[in-house]
Design an enzyme around this catalytic site. Structure first.
Site, PDB file in Angstrom:
ATOM      1  CG  ASP A 230      88.149  64.037 -95.276  1.00 18.04           C
ATOM      2  OD1 ASP A 230      87.246  63.561 -94.566  1.00 18.04           O
ATOM      3  OD2 ASP A 230      88.226  65.244 -95.549  1.00 18.04           O
TER       4      ASP A 230
HETATM    5  N1  LIG Z   1      85.418  67.469-102.466  1.00 16.97           N
HETATM    6  C1  LIG Z   1      85.859  67.718-101.217  1.00 16.97           C
HETATM    7  N2  LIG Z   1      85.300  68.698-100.516  1.00 16.97           N
HETATM    8  C2  LIG Z   1      85.761  68.954 -99.279  1.00 16.97           C
HETATM    9  C3  LIG Z   1      86.790  68.179 -98.709  1.00 16.97           C
HETATM   10  C4  LIG Z   1      87.402  67.183 -99.517  1.00 16.97           C
HETATM   11  O1  LIG Z   1      88.339  66.483 -99.083  1.00 16.97           O
HETATM   12  N3  LIG Z   1      86.901  66.983-100.756  1.00 16.97           N
HETATM   13  N4  LIG Z   1      87.183  68.399 -97.397  1.00 16.97           N
HETATM   14  C5  LIG Z   1      86.170  69.090 -96.631  1.00 16.97           C
HETATM   15  C6  LIG Z   1      86.458  69.359 -95.227  1.00 16.97           C
HETATM   16  N5  LIG Z   1      85.993  68.298 -94.381  1.00 16.97           N
HETATM   17  C7  LIG Z   1      86.891  67.663 -93.660  1.00 16.97           C
HETATM   18  O2  LIG Z   1      88.050  68.063 -93.596  1.00 16.97           O
HETATM   19  C8  LIG Z   1      84.610  67.948 -94.345  1.00 16.97           C
HETATM   20  C9  LIG Z   1      83.687  68.912 -94.481  1.00 16.97           C
HETATM   21  C10 LIG Z   1      82.326  68.568 -94.465  1.00 16.97           C
HETATM   22  C11 LIG Z   1      81.917  67.281 -94.320  1.00 16.97           C
HETATM   23  C12 LIG Z   1      80.465  66.963 -94.338  1.00 16.97           C
HETATM   24  O3  LIG Z   1      80.075  65.845 -94.146  1.00 16.97           O
HETATM   25  N6  LIG Z   1      79.640  68.012 -94.622  1.00 16.97           N
HETATM   26  C13 LIG Z   1      78.209  67.829 -94.740  1.00 16.97           C
HETATM   27  C14 LIG Z   1      77.518  69.087 -94.234  1.00 16.97           C
HETATM   28  C15 LIG Z   1      77.996  69.499 -92.920  1.00 16.97           C
HETATM   29  C16 LIG Z   1      77.388  70.819 -92.493  1.00 16.97           C
HETATM   30  O4  LIG Z   1      76.560  71.382 -93.191  1.00 16.97           O
HETATM   31  O5  LIG Z   1      77.846  71.273 -91.414  1.00 16.97           O
HETATM   32  C17 LIG Z   1      77.836  67.803 -96.205  1.00 16.97           C
HETATM   33  O6  LIG Z   1      78.517  68.539 -96.969  1.00 16.97           O
HETATM   34  O7  LIG Z   1      76.870  67.126 -96.478  1.00 16.97           O
HETATM   35  C18 LIG Z   1      82.882  66.312 -94.208  1.00 16.97           C
HETATM   36  C19 LIG Z   1      84.240  66.640 -94.198  1.00 16.97           C
HETATM   37  C20 LIG Z   1      85.729  70.346 -97.309  1.00 16.97           C
HETATM   38  N7  LIG Z   1      85.183  69.972 -98.570  1.00 16.97           N
END
Ligand SMILES: Nc1nc2c(c(=O)[nH]1)N[C@@H](CN(C=O)c1ccc(C(=O)N[C@@H](CCC(=O)O)C(=O)O)cc1)CN2
Length: 287
Positions: A230
């Site tokens: 983000d």
């Molecule tokens: N490298 C990046 N990847 C992603 C970003 C980014 O800015 N840099 N934005 C996200 C979208 N997002 C918020 O907008 C977001 C998505 C997911 C998570 C998160 O904590 N996901 C967990 C798993 C959640 C699940 O399985 O439902 C995780 O990945 O461990 C936080 C913010 C998209 N990707």
């Protein structure tokens, strides 16, 4: 190679006197007509940004020929530049998890022709949105992800983009964090919609954070994806007024419409080559 009708030039370089005059003189000498032009100087970094749309109808030149003609000027100023055929629509792959509101809005705008992109398919780590994508007669790629298979899953996404010569990956509420490697490979061509008014409320549950904080405005932010969650360069944002009466569920409801509008607008500006990177910020030459 066919002659181009209209070209878009966008560049940035170290600022100095005469850049606009020399760029305009080069195109004037070849009889190009400037249709639209915007420029900006970042006084802090002394960096100059410009986007120009030129009518190339009478020149009967290919993009490669115009590229070759502009190269000496680009080299002289050390430009970071892009010169594209305005009639070529960028190819876009959309990624989604479970929430379909942003995907729905994107596909609707694409189908209506109000989004100047070519959506080549949708990837998802869930099957929830398969029927919607099938209805739009687009390929749906179900790519489940676990901690263990994340590298392979991301390799499948990248392979799909390479096989289809896809320019841009749009994360339309794709709730998986992309690896540093994938972020590096997609630098400046992966756009995410974050469901808060950044820099506030990063992470996966911004509406609950907003409720707990008691904010009076909520919003959404479209940004280029970087390894720092983000934190990527912001392309577009919007907000909506809320009150103490709104529950987290109502905030989520209000937020959906903002997210959809912000993502569509950001993708359109990216597709129209209106967005230039300026460090961890953007210069957006919107209409
Ligand atoms: N490298 C990046 N990847 C992603 C970003 C980014 O800015 N840099 N934005 C996200 C979208 N997002 C918020 O907008 C977001 C998505 C997911 C998570 C998160 O904590 N996901 C967990 C798993 C959640 C699940 O399985 O439902 C995780 O990945 O461990 C936080 C913010 C998209 N990707």
């Amino acid at each position: 190679m066919t002659a181009v009708r209209e070209i878009i030039l966008k560049f940035s370089c170290a600022d100095q006197p005469g850049i606009v005059a020399n760029v305009a003189a080069l195109f004037a000498a070849q009889g190009f007509n400037i249709r639209e032009s915007q420029q900006f100087e970042d006084v802090q970094t002394q960096r100059f940004f410009m986007r120009t749309v030129l009518d190339a109808t009478d020149q009967q030149l290919t993009l490669a020929q115009i590229h070759g003609a502009f190269y000496p000027v680009a080299k002289r100023y050390g430009m970071d530049w892009e010169l594209v055929d305005a009639d070529i629509r960028p190819k876009v792959l959309v990624a989604v998890s479970q929430w379909g509101h942003c995907l729905h809005n994107l596909l609707n705008a694409w189908k209506q022709g109000s989004l100047p992109v070519d959506i080549i398919g949708v990837v998802s780590n869930h099957e929830v949105q398969r029927d919607l994508v099938d209805w739009y007669q687009l390929p749906f790629h179900y790519l489940p992800i676990t901690k263990a298979n994340k590298p392979e899953q991301e390799a499948q996404i990248l392979a799909l983009m390479e096989q289809t010569s896809t320019d841009c990956l749009v994360l339309a509420r794709y709730m998986q964090i992309l690896s540093n490697e994938l972020c590096d490979k997609l630098a400046g061509r992966a756009i995410n919609i974050h469901h808060s008014f950044l820099p506030g409320f990063k992470g996966a549950k911004p509406y609950h954070q907003a409720f707990e904080r008691g904010v009076k405005l909520i919003g959404a932010s479209a940004h280029y994806v970087t390894a720092d969650l983000d934190e990527g360069p912001i392309i577009e944002q919007a907000v909506e007024r809320v009150t103490h009466v709104n529950t987290p569920e109502e905030l989520t409801e209000i937020g959906r419409d903002i997210e959809s509008v912000v993502l569509n607008r950001a993708l359109r500006w990216h597709a129209e080559h209106r967005v230039l990177l300026n460090g961890n910020k953007t210069v957006v030459f919107s209409r």
